[in-house]
Scaffold this motif. Structure first.
Motif, PDB file in Angstrom:
ATOM      1  N   LEU A  78       0.828  -1.204   0.000  1.00 23.38           N
ATOM      2  CA  LEU A  78       0.000   0.000   0.000  1.00 23.38           C
ATOM      3  C   LEU A  78       0.862   1.255   0.000  1.00 23.38           C
ATOM      4  O   LEU A  78       0.569   2.234  -0.682  1.00 23.38           O
ATOM      5  N   LEU A  81       2.438   1.831  -3.530  1.00 23.41           N
ATOM      6  CA  LEU A  81       1.436   2.385  -4.444  1.00 23.41           C
ATOM      7  C   LEU A  81       1.177   3.851  -4.126  1.00 23.41           C
ATOM      8  O   LEU A  81       1.077   4.696  -5.009  1.00 23.41           O
ATOM      9  N   ALA A  82       1.082   4.158  -2.829  1.00 23.67           N
ATOM     10  CA  ALA A  82       0.843   5.542  -2.429  1.00 23.67           C
ATOM     11  C   ALA A  82       1.962   6.446  -2.913  1.00 23.67           C
ATOM     12  O   ALA A  82       1.719   7.530  -3.440  1.00 23.67           O
ATOM     13  N   ALA A  85       1.679   7.069  -6.597  1.00 23.63           N
ATOM     14  CA  ALA A  85       0.563   7.972  -6.889  1.00 23.63           C
ATOM     15  C   ALA A  85       0.937   9.411  -6.550  1.00 23.63           C
ATOM     16  O   ALA A  85       0.712  10.328  -7.338  1.00 23.63           O
ATOM     17  N   ARG A  88       3.735  10.717  -9.133  1.00 24.32           N
ATOM     18  CA  ARG A  88       3.358  10.907 -10.538  1.00 24.32           C
ATOM     19  C   ARG A  88       2.305  11.980 -10.750  1.00 24.32           C
ATOM     20  O   ARG A  88       2.306  12.684 -11.732  1.00 24.32           O
ATOM     21  N   HIS A  89       1.351  12.028  -9.833  1.00 26.98           N
ATOM     22  CA  HIS A  89       0.191  12.871 -10.090  1.00 26.98           C
ATOM     23  C   HIS A  89       0.121  14.013  -9.099  1.00 26.98           C
ATOM     24  O   HIS A  89       0.586  13.912  -7.971  1.00 26.98           O
ATOM     25  N   LEU A  93      -7.022  15.214  -5.849  1.00 26.11           N
ATOM     26  CA  LEU A  93      -7.105  13.912  -5.188  1.00 26.11           C
ATOM     27  C   LEU A  93      -5.805  13.629  -4.441  1.00 26.11           C
ATOM     28  O   LEU A  93      -5.813  13.163  -3.298  1.00 26.11           O
ATOM     29  N   GLN A  94      -4.693  13.936  -5.100  1.00 25.22           N
ATOM     30  CA  GLN A  94      -3.409  13.651  -4.472  1.00 25.22           C
ATOM     31  C   GLN A  94      -3.149  14.548  -3.274  1.00 25.22           C
ATOM     32  O   GLN A  94      -2.484  14.148  -2.327  1.00 25.22           O
ATOM     33  N   HIS A  97      -4.890  12.941  -0.645  1.00 29.55           N
ATOM     34  CA  HIS A  97      -4.161  11.713  -0.370  1.00 29.55           C
ATOM     35  C   HIS A  97      -2.921  11.997   0.476  1.00 29.55           C
ATOM     36  O   HIS A  97      -2.628  11.302   1.447  1.00 29.55           O
ATOM     37  N   ILE A 141       1.859   2.350   6.775  1.00 31.30           N
ATOM     38  CA  ILE A 141       1.755   2.847   5.401  1.00 31.30           C
ATOM     39  C   ILE A 141       2.469   4.192   5.242  1.00 31.30           C
ATOM     40  O   ILE A 141       3.225   4.409   4.298  1.00 31.30           O
TER      41      ILE A 141
ATOM     42  N   GLU B   2       4.268  13.347 -15.341  1.00 34.52           N
ATOM     43  CA  GLU B   2       3.984  12.517 -16.508  1.00 34.52           C
ATOM     44  C   GLU B   2       3.523  13.379 -17.663  1.00 34.52           C
ATOM     45  O   GLU B   2       2.526  14.087 -17.572  1.00 34.52           O
ATOM     46  N   ILE B  13      -4.586   7.894 -18.162  1.00 34.49           N
ATOM     47  CA  ILE B  13      -3.784   8.379 -17.040  1.00 34.49           C
ATOM     48  C   ILE B  13      -4.657   8.540 -15.815  1.00 34.49           C
ATOM     49  O   ILE B  13      -4.277   8.185 -14.725  1.00 34.49           O
ATOM     50  N   THR B  16      -5.173   5.230 -14.289  1.00 37.72           N
ATOM     51  CA  THR B  16      -3.988   4.770 -13.578  1.00 37.72           C
ATOM     52  C   THR B  16      -3.887   5.467 -12.237  1.00 37.72           C
ATOM     53  O   THR B  16      -3.559   4.846 -11.230  1.00 37.72           O
ATOM     54  N   GLU B  17      -4.176   6.779 -12.270  1.00 34.77           N
ATOM     55  CA  GLU B  17      -4.084   7.513 -11.015  1.00 34.77           C
ATOM     56  C   GLU B  17      -5.017   6.914  -9.985  1.00 34.77           C
ATOM     57  O   GLU B  17      -4.633   6.680  -8.835  1.00 34.77           O
ATOM     58  N   TRP B  18      -6.248   6.625 -10.379  1.00 35.65           N
ATOM     59  CA  TRP B  18      -7.193   6.036  -9.441  1.00 35.65           C
ATOM     60  C   TRP B  18      -6.702   4.697  -8.931  1.00 35.65           C
ATOM     61  O   TRP B  18      -6.753   4.411  -7.736  1.00 35.65           O
ATOM     62  N   LEU B  20      -3.686   3.604  -8.705  1.00 36.59           N
ATOM     63  CA  LEU B  20      -2.553   3.753  -7.803  1.00 36.59           C
ATOM     64  C   LEU B  20      -2.974   4.318  -6.446  1.00 36.59           C
ATOM     65  O   LEU B  20      -2.432   3.944  -5.417  1.00 36.59           O
ATOM     66  N   THR B  21      -3.928   5.229  -6.501  1.00 35.63           N
ATOM     67  CA  THR B  21      -4.279   5.939  -5.275  1.00 35.63           C
ATOM     68  C   THR B  21      -5.236   5.163  -4.388  1.00 35.63           C
ATOM     69  O   THR B  21      -5.121   5.197  -3.167  1.00 35.63           O
ATOM     70  N   PRO B  23      -5.951   2.011  -3.370  1.00 34.26           N
ATOM     71  CA  PRO B  23      -5.646   1.074  -2.263  1.00 34.26           C
ATOM     72  C   PRO B  23      -5.226   1.792  -0.987  1.00 34.26           C
ATOM     73  O   PRO B  23      -5.834   1.587   0.064  1.00 34.26           O
ATOM     74  N   SER B  24      -4.182   2.652  -1.065  1.00 32.40           N
ATOM     75  CA  SER B  24      -3.724   3.245   0.188  1.00 32.40           C
ATOM     76  C   SER B  24      -4.698   4.307   0.682  1.00 32.40           C
ATOM     77  O   SER B  24      -4.975   4.388   1.881  1.00 32.40           O
ATOM     78  N   PHE B  25      -5.222   5.104  -0.224  1.00 36.59           N
ATOM     79  CA  PHE B  25      -6.144   6.156   0.188  1.00 36.59           C
ATOM     80  C   PHE B  25      -7.384   5.530   0.813  1.00 36.59           C
ATOM     81  O   PHE B  25      -7.877   5.966   1.855  1.00 36.59           O
ATOM     82  N   TRP B  27      -7.661   2.553   2.199  1.00 35.06           N
ATOM     83  CA  TRP B  27      -7.328   1.958   3.500  1.00 35.06           C
ATOM     84  C   TRP B  27      -7.270   3.033   4.574  1.00 35.06           C
ATOM     85  O   TRP B  27      -7.821   2.891   5.663  1.00 35.06           O
ATOM     86  N   LEU B  28      -6.545   4.137   4.252  1.00 34.86           N
ATOM     87  CA  LEU B  28      -6.409   5.202   5.246  1.00 34.86           C
ATOM     88  C   LEU B  28      -7.743   5.856   5.555  1.00 34.86           C
ATOM     89  O   LEU B  28      -7.994   6.256   6.691  1.00 34.86           O
TER      90      LEU B  28
END
Lengths: 260, 310, 349
Positions: A78, A81-82, A85, A88-89, A93-94, A97, A141, B2, B13, B16-18, B20-21, B23-25, B27-28
């Protein structure tokens, strides 16, 4: 700047002494026949043999390892992946995040322990081993993500561009270029998660149930009630030795890769 | 960073962002954000004397913050945290300086020496201090011989012991970000300052310390907030005058059957920590934009190792 | 070590670890009896004997106060079969529907419990609880630090022990001791009595270094503390090993409590739980246990088997003049917040 060097050098030496002094005392006392460690009463190994016969401590240690071995892969996955994310972005949302990932790092553990206690009660999940596992993954995490993010920021992405130019698909790039080069960072993150899980007391204490005593929780209760306290000294000496080994291994594994 | 090579892959893209984000987002959100919201909600519920949460709604739990004894605890907690942060910074800045000025080979060894003790179990380390500071131990006998303490006094179970162990626990978390910042510092700036006539201390305080400002901020925040919520160390080596907010929260939650009040205290603490962190992050972002010396990596000081955070 | 091998071995370890986790302990391997009790409260050899006789495992988790135990159970810790609360807590747990009824058929040794004690506890008919041990709180002192000790709570104010003593971190016990010294009941709901007790404890507090429920045992044993407030059985164990420690039973009166076995509704092994209780009620088992832990078990045949020396031990024997002033802790019900407030003021003061 010689006077500055001497001053800061002295401070550094004193600080290092400060860090290591209690450990020296602890290791010495693990061989001390005295029960309270105030005075030296002779050399003995019986605290170590007592430790080997102490079922509760060994079981607690086993449980602790098990939880750590289960929490580490999940947290590493996790967290990796975080990190990707976040690197890259750069969308809204980020930003949200990032806040979620960084907040656990700045909140005192008691808050996370207590909130998880209430969460597990409110949802009816109950307290116990799975609750401890979920709690450990949660606080790990953030650390994994930040470590890998730092590595990504120093990462040379021209290699990725080069691979793309040579015709590699995104998947191939990830698997054959990114991961192998980031491998030391991911491993560092995993080792970090493992250490945090093994060492955790506060959060585990709040969400533990019957028969889920982990080593730190066991040590806490032994500190208060056990009349063979130096068994803890023996245990800590062994753990220290084990940790040195682990650190040496990780240092070797994360040595800088040889560049072509 | 990117760059979309192909206009048609723009939606890809986003997916992909979703991926990648999520799982951890996700969970948190479930295990961090929602529990935090639950605490907030429960802080407004009435407590139930038979243990746990009642069914009414009330502001009463938050008024616990105004009680005399909680005010005492709050002031004491703030004071102890401030003291600990100050001592940690005072020790960590020279150490970071020294390490950054060392040869690269030495740096690795020093870093290892700093980190090594903290790879052993936290409770065992605190227990070791209990043994070290014991009535009849070396340290106590030395202190009595030097007349630092009287014959009947003990080194344990008072605020000094708590401060000592808090500093011991948190000093590495101060050293690491400061070292990270010091390593990236351009020491030739100091030579420039000397050339302009500044004395060594002046150069140190006016050039070096502000230069590693981001590191100082990160270290201060980490130590301060971690100490705010600490309850184990006052419980183990502290005496009567050492109880902090964390002790009250633990007591209310784990033995007083008053979860809503514990929630009100915990939420208040969390809000304070979040406000401080947000203020620091805003300040850091401004630093990044105005100081070109520090790279973007400063915005995310890599906290290499952070074990017990209580 | 190459990366692939490492990953493979990590995966393997994880797989093994998770297999273990998913294994249902009730099906594979022996049954596990989960007990939640005070620390140092049962002879380990007897637990092992039970495990061998019944081919099971016994896991004991400990708590250091009734309040902490209750809070944990109420919070949703499931899986405990047996708990050992004090009798005032049994009443509360029964009202909260945490307990299962005890099947007398499965516990034939119930007849061993002395009717005398059974009449004093809340659950007289023993439908939901079985008395296990009776203990009281006393003061213990270091003979080498405190000359001419007197059996009174006022010993806490003596200059010789200043800065070297502890009180129990238990609201009922510590405020109770103060109430006894002032001549009031330990179950009072009177605000003035509570205020007076609070002020007295605040005075005592100046002499003490901390409130502590468990570390006082090693503290008095090692000489770190000169005077401690503690449970009779714990101090029995210390005094048995260390002749520098003495016991004071304050004449103003002391606090007594009876700890009882209860079977929890949430438990998975009710049969085994009943068997365990029955085992502990056996006369010779109970006698052996008593002499190890230092608390009296209200078990008539067992008491007959115990040596006279045990009864005369300073940590066990309550002098006749004090016997009349012994009080048992009862639940405060809705008046609990009054006490909590007084205790908070003590802690903060």
């Amino acid at each position: 700047m010689t006077p500055r060097r001497t001053f800061s050098g002295t401070v550094t030496a004193l600080v290092l002494l400060f860090f290591h002094a209690p450990l020296i005392v602890l290791v010495a006392n693990s061989f001390n026949a005295s029960r309270f460690g105030g005075t030296w009463e002779g050399f003995t190994l019986h605290w170590y043999t007592d430790l080997a016969a102490n079922r509760e401590v060994l079981e607690a240690f086993g449980r602790t390892l098990k939880i750590a071995l289960l929490a580490t892969p999940a947290a590493t996955l996790l967290g990796t992946l975080a990190a990707f994310a976040l690197h890259r972005h750069h969308s809204r949302l980020q930003s949200a995040h990032l806040v979620c990932v960084q907040l656990p790092l700045v909140l005192p553990e008691i808050l996370m322990g207590f909130s998880l206690l209430l969460f597990f009660i409110a949802t009816g999940w109950g307290l116990g081993i799975t609750a401890i596992w979920a709690a450990h993954v949660t606080f790990c995490i953030s650390f994994v993500a930040m470590i890998i993010l730092a590595r990504l920021q120093d990462f040379d992405f021209t290699l990725v561009d080069a691979a793309r130019d040579l015709g590699a698909s995104a998947w191939q790039v990830a698997w054959r270029v990114l991961l192998p080069l980031l491998w030391p960072g991911i491993l560092a993150g995993a080792l970090m998660a493992f250490t945090l899980s093994i060492d955790d007391f506060v959060i585990t204490f709040f969400v533990s149930g019957p028969g889920t005593t982990t080593l730190p929780v066991q040590i806490y209760s032994m500190m208060k009630t056990s009349r063979s306290l130096p068994v803890i000294n023996a245990l800590s000496a062994l753990l220290l030795f084990g940790t040195i080994l682990l650190v040496a291994t990780s240092q070797w594994l994360t040595r800088p890769p040889r560049r072509p | 960073m990117e760059k979309s090579r192909n206009p048609r892959s723009a939606p890809a893209i986003r997916t992909t962002e979703w991926w990648l984000t999520l799982p951890s987002f996700g969970w948190l959100l479930v295990f961090f954000v929602i529990p935090a919201l639950i605490i907030l909600v429960i802080s407004f519920r009435t407590p139930d004397v038979t243990g746990g949460i009642g069914s009414g709604w009330t502001w009463g739990n938050w008024s616990a913050w105004l009680h005399a004894d909680v005010r005492v605890l709050t002031l004491r907690t703030l004071w102890v945290s401030a003291e600990t942060t100050a001592v940690c910074l005072a020790l960590a800045i020279p150490v970071a300086w020294f390490m950054a000025r060392c040869s690269v080979a030495w740096r690795g060894t020093l870093l290892l020496l700093v980190i090594l003790p903290f790879w052993t179990n936290f409770l065992i380390r605190v227990f070791a201090w209990k043994v070290l500071l014991n009535q009849d131990g070396l340290a106590a006998r030395l202190a009595r011989a030097l007349h630092i303490i009287g014959d009947g006094d003990t080194l344990l179970y008072h605020p000094g012991a708590v401060l000592l162990v808090l500093v011991y626990t948190h000093l590495p978390f101060a050293i690491l970000p400061l070292y990270a910042a010091a390593e990236k510092f351009d020491f030739s700036l100091l030579d420039a300052a000397r050339d302009l006539g500044a004395s060594a201390p002046r150069a140190f305080f006016s050039v070096f310390v502000p230069g590693i400002g981001a590191g100082v901020g990160a270290a201060a925040l980490m130590v301060f907030v971690a100490t705010l919520g600490n309850y184990l160390i006052p419980e183990i080596v502290g005496g009567h005058e050492s109880d902090m907010l964390g002790n009250r929260i633990a007591q209310r939650a784990l033995s007083d059957r008053n979860l809503p009040e514990a929630a009100a205290l915990a939420s208040g603490l969390a809000l304070a920590a979040v406000v401080l962190a947000a203020a620091l992050w805003k300040w850091q972002r401004r630093q990044v934009r105005t100081h070109a010396t520090n790279g973007p990596a400063e915005a995310n000081p890599a906290r290499h190792l952070q074990s017990e955070n209580s | 070590m190459n990366k692939r091998k490492f990953l493979r071995s990590l995966a393997a370890t994880t797989a093994i670890a998770s297999c273990d986790r998913h294994a249902d302990p009730a099906r594979s391997g022996p049954a596990t009896l989960q007990i939640y009790m005070w620390a140092d409260y049962i002879k380990p050899a007897l637990v092992q004997q039970f495990e061998l006789q019944n081919k099971c495992r016994v896991v004991i988790d400990t708590f250091d106060s009734n309040e902490a135990m209750y809070a944990k159970l109420k919070a949703g810790a499931t899986g405990f079969d047996i708990a050992l609360p004090s009798s005032y807590m049994v009443k509360l747990m029964k009202e909260q529907d945490l307990l299962s009824q005890i099947d007398r058929v499965m516990v034939p040794n119930l007849v061993n419990i002395s009717a005398d004690v059974a009449s004093k506890v809340h659950d007289k008919m023993m439908t939901h609880s079985v008395p296990y041990a009776v203990g009281h709180t006393v003061l213990a002192y270091r003979k080498d630090k405190l000359p001419k000790p007197e059996p009174t709570w006022a010993t806490l104010e003596r200059p010789e022990v200043k800065g070297r003593c502890t009180l129990l971190n238990d609201m009922r016990e510590t405020l109770g001791a103060a109430l006894k010294h002032l001549g009031h009941s330990i179950n009072t709901r009177d605000d003035q009595h509570l205020a007076a007790a609070r002020d007295l404890v605040l005075r005592w507090k100046k002499s003490t270094v901390k409130f502590d429920n468990e570390a006082y045992k090693t503290g008095i044993d090692s000489g770190e503390f000169s005077l401690v407030h503690g449970y009779s059985g714990d101090l029995f164990q210390v005094v048995s090993d260390n002749d520098k420690v003495g016991i004071l039973v304050p004449q103003e009166g002391i606090v007594m409590s009876c700890d009882e076995f209860v079977i929890l509704r949430q438990g998975q092994n009710p049969l085994l739980a009943h068997q365990f209780i029955n085992f502990m009620l056996e006369a010779n088992i109970s006698a052996e246990n008593m002499q190890e832990i230092g608390y009296l078990s209200p078990n008539k045949p067992a008491l007959d088997l115990v040596s006279r020396d045990f009864f005369d031990h300073p940590a066990i024997r309550i002098p006749d003049e004090v016997k009349a002033k012994v009080e048992v802790i009862e639940d405060l019900g809705p008046d609990l917040p009054k006490w909590t407030k007084a205790w908070d003021e003590v802690k903060a003061g």
